[in-house]
Write a protein that holds these residues in place. Structure first.
Motif: not given
Length: 151
Positions: A118-140
């Motif tokens: 999830h990103v928010t763009v203001e004036d052509g720049l990213i002001t929010r960067h929220h990532i939701y991922e399968d953390s269990l797959a990464v951790a394993r």
């Protein structure tokens, strides 16, 4: 809301994804505002965070550079891929849905992890960067004592 906001948001997100694919941390970070709301959905105090140091909250453009540098350091470049399935845009906000395919450099284990960015763009720049991922797959994949294999 004007029709220009969704078009500009989509263009910014597509450029961000292109730059991420190129892999130059400084060039990627230019897409971010000097300060931003950056969060990675990861269970606090779980899954051996020392093995995944790129997973932390960030707030500056310099933090974005550090994120992409460390992410590259801990993953093998060979076989890395990201499948973007959909980009949903609503005004200044966008959600990117997809799946990453990576290999943990320390263990040599390949993994797949579904994600939503999830990103928010203001004036052509990213002001929010929220990532939701399968953390269990990464951790394993990064657990030296874990089961291994493609999750």
């Amino acid at each position: 809301m004007t029709t220009a906001a969704p078009a500009a948001t989509r263009a910014t997100v597509e450029e961000l994804l292109r730059r991420i694919g190129e892999g130059d941390p400084e060039h990627i970070a230019q897409m971010y505002a000097e300060t931003s709301d950056w969060k990675i959905n990861w269970p606090e105090n779980e899954h051996g965070r020392a093995a995944t140091p790129w997973i932390c909250h960030r707030s500056t453009r310099a933090d974005a550079v550090a994120h992409y540098r460390v992410l590259a350091e801990y993953h093998a470049a060979e076989g890395a891929a990201t499948e973007v399935e959909r980009i949903l845009v609503d005004g200044h906000d966008a959600v990117v849905l997809g799946e990453i395919h990576r290999t943990a450099r320390p263990t040599g284990r390949a993994y797949r992890a579904r994600f939503a960015l999830h990103v928010t763009v203001e004036d052509g720049l990213i002001t929010r960067h929220h990532i939701y991922e399968d953390s269990l797959a990464v951790a394993r994949a990064f657990d030296p004592d874990g089961p291994g294999g493609d999750a």
